[in-house]
Scaffold this motif. Structure first.
Motif, PDB file in Angstrom:
ATOM      1  N   SER A  62      -8.170  39.814 -46.356  1.00 43.38           N
ATOM      2  CA  SER A  62      -8.259  38.570 -45.565  1.00 43.38           C
ATOM      3  C   SER A  62      -6.881  37.961 -45.369  1.00 43.38           C
ATOM      4  CB  SER A  62      -9.123  37.540 -46.312  1.00 43.38           C
ATOM      5  OG  SER A  62     -10.292  38.124 -46.803  1.00 43.38           O
ATOM      6  N   LEU A  65      -4.776  33.057 -47.745  1.00 49.27           N
ATOM      7  CA  LEU A  65      -5.200  31.951 -46.875  1.00 49.27           C
ATOM      8  C   LEU A  65      -4.344  30.707 -47.091  1.00 49.27           C
ATOM      9  CD1 LEU A  65      -9.063  32.469 -47.205  1.00 49.27           C
ATOM     10  CD2 LEU A  65      -7.441  33.516 -45.598  1.00 49.27           C
ATOM     11  N   ASN A  73      -3.755  39.147 -41.725  1.00 46.31           N
ATOM     12  CA  ASN A  73      -4.909  39.845 -42.325  1.00 46.31           C
ATOM     13  C   ASN A  73      -4.883  41.312 -41.904  1.00 46.31           C
ATOM     14  OD1 ASN A  73      -6.184  40.276 -39.816  1.00 46.31           O
ATOM     15  ND2 ASN A  73      -7.141  38.250 -39.896  1.00 46.31           N
ATOM     16  N   SER A 354     -10.315  41.630 -37.524  1.00 42.92           N
ATOM     17  CA  SER A 354     -10.151  40.223 -37.935  1.00 42.92           C
ATOM     18  C   SER A 354     -11.488  39.493 -37.851  1.00 42.92           C
ATOM     19  CB  SER A 354      -9.112  39.525 -37.047  1.00 42.92           C
ATOM     20  OG  SER A 354      -7.852  40.151 -37.202  1.00 42.92           O
ATOM     21  N   THR A 355     -12.256  39.795 -36.813  1.00 49.33           N
ATOM     22  CA  THR A 355     -13.590  39.173 -36.680  1.00 49.33           C
ATOM     23  C   THR A 355     -14.515  39.659 -37.796  1.00 49.33           C
ATOM     24  OG1 THR A 355     -13.242  39.190 -34.289  1.00 49.33           O
ATOM     25  CG2 THR A 355     -15.508  38.831 -35.066  1.00 49.33           C
ATOM     26  N   LYS A 358     -13.770  37.779 -40.958  1.00 49.12           N
ATOM     27  CA  LYS A 358     -14.305  36.407 -40.931  1.00 49.12           C
ATOM     28  C   LYS A 358     -15.815  36.422 -41.199  1.00 49.12           C
ATOM     29  CE  LYS A 358     -10.973  34.064 -37.923  1.00 49.12           C
ATOM     30  NZ  LYS A 358     -10.399  35.166 -37.107  1.00 49.12           N
ATOM     31  N   LYS A 359     -16.529  37.333 -40.516  1.00 51.26           N
ATOM     32  CA  LYS A 359     -17.987  37.412 -40.673  1.00 51.26           C
ATOM     33  C   LYS A 359     -18.346  37.793 -42.118  1.00 51.26           C
ATOM     34  CE  LYS A 359     -19.529  38.560 -35.969  1.00 51.26           C
ATOM     35  NZ  LYS A 359     -19.683  39.725 -35.062  1.00 51.26           N
ATOM     36  N   ARG A 361     -16.576  37.332 -44.858  1.00 51.29           N
ATOM     37  CA  ARG A 361     -16.291  36.227 -45.775  1.00 51.29           C
ATOM     38  C   ARG A 361     -17.388  35.159 -45.709  1.00 51.29           C
ATOM     39  NH1 ARG A 361     -11.495  35.951 -48.225  1.00 51.29           N
ATOM     40  NH2 ARG A 361     -11.826  33.743 -48.666  1.00 51.29           N
ATOM     41  N   LYS A 362     -17.854  34.946 -44.459  1.00 54.06           N
ATOM     42  CA  LYS A 362     -18.923  33.925 -44.278  1.00 54.06           C
ATOM     43  C   LYS A 362     -20.191  34.386 -44.985  1.00 54.06           C
ATOM     44  CE  LYS A 362     -20.531  31.027 -40.330  1.00 54.06           C
ATOM     45  NZ  LYS A 362     -21.725  30.584 -40.911  1.00 54.06           N
ATOM     46  N   ASN A 367     -15.688  31.154 -49.196  1.00 54.07           N
ATOM     47  CA  ASN A 367     -14.938  29.898 -49.104  1.00 54.07           C
ATOM     48  C   ASN A 367     -15.716  28.722 -49.684  1.00 54.07           C
ATOM     49  OD1 ASN A 367     -13.053  31.454 -47.815  1.00 54.07           O
ATOM     50  ND2 ASN A 367     -13.717  30.893 -45.744  1.00 54.07           N
TER      51      ASN A 367
END
Ligand SMILES: Nc1nc2c(ncn2[C@@H]2O[C@H](COP(=O)(O)O)[C@@H](O)[C@H]2O)c(=O)[nH]1
Ligand SMILES: [Zn+2]
Ligand SMILES: [Zn+2]
Length: 626
Positions: A62, A65, A73, A354-355, A358-359, A361-362, A367
């Motif tokens: 990632s 951050l 990333n 990169s997308t 993000k997905k 990690r969600k 986070n």
């Protein structure tokens, strides 16, 4: 007459002062020559064949951050590599991507899943590596070895090279991860490259795998000799060895291999890539052979280039170049010639990855905040006894909250808890403490075990473990090397604690990790460097201009192999029996230390708790913040 004499003297003194100032100014400009202006980036030096190298990424795909210096990333890295391959091709040069292993243990993206790596490996394999090999972290736990063998190896096929580690098939036979060696031709320069992949002499691998030392492969394995026989020097332009092995002159394994390769290939260029000790490093093996190591945790992309046509090279630096690229967008855009133009820089695949990050990690809720950290706690930027040192925080506050798993475990009044410092993987920074933080700082979900010992013995175990000697010991699994240095943080592996302690008396060593000549000190102490952001200032066999971004040096204080949390009553007299509690991971080291202390244990260690350190940290932060 008298006035004229004084006047003449004053003029002479004035002229002398002016001359001295001019000389100093010239000297200063000259001395600071290797420091580009603040914020400037040192360009890469391209050669006939060029390499981008990563090692010990440990799941940091990632990016960092909350650290601008490492804010790129894995998707950005994929775009960066694609752009550099395009530049190379346009110039008729080659660019190869190399990775040296250790791809999880140290980040929530890789470690929150069971087994770890399930979510992060699909991200890692999106990078188009040309040569990669295995790290020790792929070998502690069987499930990770299965994942490496069944996912990473088939994805990269012949590009996965592993010469001294094998995987046990269901029928009990051992087969290599990937290929033991590979011979191929590069796309643009048409260079004939012979490649090997080696892991250091690691002995904590799971029973479904087998590690053969480099020395044993080179001396005793017929396939290795046959590989050299069938690829004589006249057919080989370049040998590449990708290793999960430190390249430092202090670590002998690759130098032994080099000596043997030179017997067969006296004039062939040999390029090594190393890992495991988590540092930026570059070593010169000889006039036609160098080694590059590229840090850790997606903080660095290593760069090496070689001029293959070099008959009239006078200086090795005309043949080789090396750089340590900060893993951030500023550096990536600069070296790819897309400064201030990220839209053009991004590739479709880079954006997709990169997308995906993000997905992922969600989905993993990485986070999600659990609490807040009100200060920075460092592994080694401050001495281990400093209240801002993370080991001080752990031993005085967090470990004291460890409870035995249940009531039927007999516990003594007093106890000492021991952890290996290498189990703590990163600093704890001020700001939200999230699920990700737990894995970044302390990813290992070890059980706690205990031994009931006389206090007089228990209090000596920690000190014994902090002796730095390589010991051959008879452990439960048979004759194993007990290397207490391996308990320490990886980047201190090569600078044993005692050696560091002895240096501590000379504070200067922490500013200049190696003795520098005067103009280097001027360059470092110059006002210019003082304004730079803190970061790596790497001193290697080519000097100290390798970091692509000049930094103000950070200081690394010595960290012992283990630290202890002592809950003892000073008042109790006599040699009471207390509990020595420790991570099951360090049981071989504890047993070795007790043997060294001539203490004969009558029973094996007993299970104490499953509340591994990451959980204790989470609870502590939720309860009281840090
Ligand atoms: N307490 C634990 N420490 C562990 C475990 N696995 C590894 N380690 C520590 O990491 C280094 C090796 O890290 P590397 O990135 O340099 O390969 C090792 O020497 C230990 O100190 C574990 O399960 N528990
Ligand atoms: Zn590592
Ligand atoms: Zn390693």
């Amino acid at each position: 007459m008298f006035e004229a004499g004084i006047y003449r003297k004053l003029v002479l003194v004035f002229l002398a002062i002016v001359a001295v100032v001019q000389v100093l100014k010239l000297y200063h400009i000259f001395a600071v020559r290797s420091q580009p202006p603040a914020g400037a980036i040192r360009d890469l030096t391209w050669g006939d064949i060029n390499f981008l190298h990563t090692t010990d990424t440990h799941g940091w795909y990632s990016g960092h951050l909350n650290q601008k210096s490492y804010n790129a990333n894995w998707g950005d890295f994929i775009s960066f590599a694609t752009r550099l391959k395009q530049i190379a091709a346009a110039n008729g040069q080659d660019l190869l991507l190399v990775d040296s292993g250790d791809r999880h243990d140290g980040n929530g993206l890789s470690d929150i899943t069971i087994p770890n790596g399930i979510a992060s490996t699909p991200i890692f394999i999106q990078q188009d590596y040309d040569i990669l090999t295995i790290g020790n972290h792929e070998l502690y736990v069987w499930e990770n070895s299965v994942q490496e063998y069944e996912t990473v190896v088939p994805h990269f096929k012949e590009k996965y090279v592993c010469s001294n580690v094998e995987f046990k098939l269901p029928n009990g036979t051992f087969v290599p991860f990937g290929q033991k060696y590979r011979f191929f031709q590069t796309p643009n320069q048409k260079l004939n490259v012979l490649t090997f992949g080696f892991l250091f002499d690691f002995n904590r691998n799971n029973d479904g795998t087998k590690v053969t030392s480099i020395k044993d492969v080179v001396d005793n394995e017929s396939w290795f000799q046959e590989a050299l026989e069938s690829h004589p020097p006249e057919k080989v332009d370049l040998i590449v060895v990708v290793g999960h092995v430190p390249i430092s002159h202090k670590w002998p394994e690759l130098f032994y291999l080099h000596e043997k390769l030179r017997e067969k290939y006296p004039e062939t260029k040999i390029q090594y890539f190393g890992g495991h000790s988590h540092i930026r490093d570059f070593t010169v093996f000889d006039e036609k052979s160098t080694a590059l190591q590229s840090g850790r945790y997606c903080e660095t992309v290593g760069w090496a280039s070689i001029n293959m046509k070099d008959d009239n090279v006078r200086n090795i630096r005309e043949r080789y170049s090396r750089s340590y690229i900060d893993f951030n967008l500023n550096s990536f855009l600069h070296h790819a010639n897309f400064t201030d133009n990220k839209d053009q820089f991004d590739t479709e695949k880079g954006l997709e990855v990169s997308t995906l990050i993000k997905k992922t990690r969600k989905k993993l809720e990485l986070n999600r905040p659990l609490g807040y950290v009100n200060d920075n706690y460092y592994v080694d930027y401050v001495p281990v006894w400093d209240k801002k040192n993370i080991f001080n925080l752990l031993t005085t506050k967090i470990l004291t909250t460890l409870q035995p798993e249940n009531s039927n475990i007999t516990v003594a009044e007093e106890r000492i808890i021991i952890i290996n410092t290498g189990s703590i993987r990163y600093d704890l920074y001020k700001g939200p403490y999230t699920i990700d933080t737990q894995y970044i700082v302390s990813p290992f979900e070890n059980q706690w075990h205990k031994l009931s010992l006389p206090k007089s013995v228990a209090v000596k175990v920690g000190r014994k473990l902090n002796e730095n000697s390589y010991i051959l010991a008879n452990t439960e699994q048979g004759m194993k090397q007990i290397d207490n240095r391996q308990l320490a943080p990886p980047h201190q592996l090569l600078m044993p604690y005692e050696e560091l302690l002895s240096m501590e008396k000379r504070q200067d060593i922490f500013k200049y990790p190696i003795a520098l000549n005067n103009d280097d000190k001027i360059a470092i102490e110059s006002k210019h460097r003082a304004k730079l952001p803190k970061g790596y200032v790497t001193y290697d066999d080519f000097g100290h201009d390798g970091d692509d971004t000049p930094h103000k040096a950070v200081v690394n204080y010595p960290v012992p192999n283990v630290v202890e949390s002592k809950q003892l009553n000073k008042s109790t007299s006599g040699d009471t029996i207390i509990d020595l509690v420790f991570y099951d991971f360090i049981t071989p080291n504890i047993l070795w230390a007790l043997k060294e202390l001539n203490y004969h244990i009558t029973e094996s260690s007993e299970f104490y708790s499953n509340q591994y350190l990451g959980l204790l940290m989470n609870e502590y932060v939720k309860e009281s913040g840090i």
